[in-house]
Design an enzyme around this catalytic site. Sequence first.
Site, PDB file in Angstrom:
ATOM      1  N   ASP A 290     -14.989  29.256 -30.861  1.00  0.00           N
ATOM      2  CA  ASP A 290     -14.515  30.292 -30.018  1.00  0.00           C
ATOM      3  C   ASP A 290     -14.457  31.144 -29.566  1.00  0.00           C
ATOM      4  O   ASP A 290     -12.936  30.787 -30.055  1.00  0.00           O
ATOM      5  CB  ASP A 290     -14.501  28.692 -28.552  1.00  0.00           C
ATOM      6  CG  ASP A 290     -14.512  29.048 -27.584  1.00  0.00           C
ATOM      7  OD1 ASP A 290     -14.669  30.653 -27.126  1.00  0.00           O
ATOM      8  OD2 ASP A 290     -14.581  28.671 -25.783  1.00  0.00           O
ATOM      9  N   HIS A 291     -14.873  32.484 -29.601  1.00  0.00           N
ATOM     10  CA  HIS A 291     -14.109  33.423 -30.271  1.00  0.00           C
ATOM     11  C   HIS A 291     -13.137  33.498 -29.233  1.00  0.00           C
ATOM     12  O   HIS A 291     -12.220  34.481 -29.887  1.00  0.00           O
ATOM     13  CB  HIS A 291     -14.787  34.425 -30.756  1.00  0.00           C
ATOM     14  CG  HIS A 291     -15.513  35.313 -29.561  1.00  0.00           C
ATOM     15  ND1 HIS A 291     -17.303  34.633 -28.977  1.00  0.00           N
ATOM     16  CD2 HIS A 291     -15.529  35.817 -28.309  1.00  0.00           C
ATOM     17  CE1 HIS A 291     -17.537  34.712 -28.382  1.00  0.00           C
ATOM     18  NE2 HIS A 291     -16.366  36.098 -27.325  1.00  0.00           N
TER      19      HIS A 291
ATOM     20  N   HIS B 149     -16.227  29.183 -22.843  1.00  0.00           N
ATOM     21  CA  HIS B 149     -14.879  30.175 -22.528  1.00  0.00           C
ATOM     22  C   HIS B 149     -14.898  29.923 -21.678  1.00  0.00           C
ATOM     23  O   HIS B 149     -13.645  29.829 -21.201  1.00  0.00           O
ATOM     24  CB  HIS B 149     -15.962  31.624 -22.939  1.00  0.00           C
ATOM     25  CG  HIS B 149     -16.418  32.560 -24.138  1.00  0.00           C
ATOM     26  ND1 HIS B 149     -16.648  31.638 -25.121  1.00  0.00           N
ATOM     27  CD2 HIS B 149     -17.404  32.378 -23.859  1.00  0.00           C
ATOM     28  CE1 HIS B 149     -17.029  31.643 -25.985  1.00  0.00           C
ATOM     29  NE2 HIS B 149     -17.885  32.385 -25.488  1.00  0.00           N
TER      30      HIS B 149
END
Length: 493
Positions: free
Chosen positions: A180-181, A243
């Site tokens: 999950d950047h 996110h």
Amino acid sequence: MNTIDKPNVVIVIFGATGDLSKRKLFPSIYRLYQNGKIGEDFAVVGLARRPWTNEVFRENVRDSIQNASLNAEDIEAFSSHFYYHSFDVTDTSSYDHLKILLEELEGNYQTDGNRIFYLAMAPEYFGSIANQLQQNGLKDSAGWTRLVIEKPFGHDLESAKALNNQIRVAFNENQIYRIDHYLGKEMVQNIEVIRFANGIFEHLWNNRFISNIQVTSSEELGVEDRARYYDHSGATRDMVQNHMLQMVALLAMEPPIKLTPEEIRSEKVKVLRALRHVDPDKVDEFFVRGQYGSGTSKGEVVKGYREETEELAGSTTETYVAGKVMIDNYRWAGVPFYIRTGKRMKEKSTKIVVEFKDIPMNLYYKDEAEKHPNLLVINIQPNEGITLYLNAKKAGIGSIAEPIKLSYTNNGVDGINTPEAYEKLIYDCIIGDTTNFTHWDEVAYSWAFIDSLLQAWSASQPKFPNYPSGSMGPQAANDLLEQDGFHWWPITE
């Protein structure tokens, strides 16, 4: 730096000719190399269907990093560590040839058998690739083996369970790194430090002193060239399930016993378990969905979502979601966490606003309209930093209060040398730090919460488009807060 800090490794990238590899993965690996986070004993194997040679692949790698740094003299040496292998993920013989190549590279680079398999491709292949890696002996090496998976992890809870079961046949949970950047972003990681290293905040971090928390992630761009993927996903699956809920979990979690991946994950899971599930019949009381129409963005007239391509005509996919998330535990009972995310909005911004409760009788306001509550603002992008809003006497005669800002910003840091999310996450994977990757339990509880929204929305026809490009979303999102006596705080100041 010892070998624990700078381990030797072979990184195998499935989908190496794709956009993600060129824009994010190659530049990130280059910065790790340039900054001494990885040494000379590493190799990267790129896999895809195109009939490329090593030299064609290396040329693409060099092109991707030309703008990554002003110091480009070692680019040639760096690209020599890259190897290409034309690959069909459905063909067993491709895995046999890959195994031979990996064993050869491990001998040349002394990587101790350490392997990372990075799946930068369509999610429908995740399960079959994982199983083929095991069945063909590619997991069996003298060192460690790790599997990195990009989102989306499933399309709903049932599909996520099926995918997880398929992957878990081949890999243990501690070998699976779900990217999950957002969790690699500097200020997202700073949420824990701001909370747990400052008594001035943590002592007030509860429902006695906080009235609401707002999390915004807005984008100026439309779907661009992601129309096919995005129309299948929508803002809820693309942003909220991962996110947005991850940021809520970091904001709401209890202090961990120790700063270990296991303890931090445990506290995040407790938050996700405590999310109040919304009855499908009452979804409209808690959530708003939207789709952008035509409008003006940065002075230019832009198309609506349905006009982007022919395949989107008549689409009911949401490009905007706003919602009120309630956490039913002792610390947060009664405090709404408002989230919103969307495309073609006024500004590109990811921001968290913590609004503290006002004192019972504030003598320094002329009237109710003049109230300025204390705010803690965490800017994640583009202007990384934190701002604390306090009230002080307005200059001149009288006793009227006005807000002042105490700010810290990362703007002064040279952006070229600032590590990006993927750089941090790839390095964390290399050293085996799972803190900023999502555990299966987090994925499952997030999907369980989201599924009720998707179920309700699939049963009704939305009136789209309902917000113009260049705005901050549909009016219903403003009404959502106004019914509680709040309003969205601006994303720009």
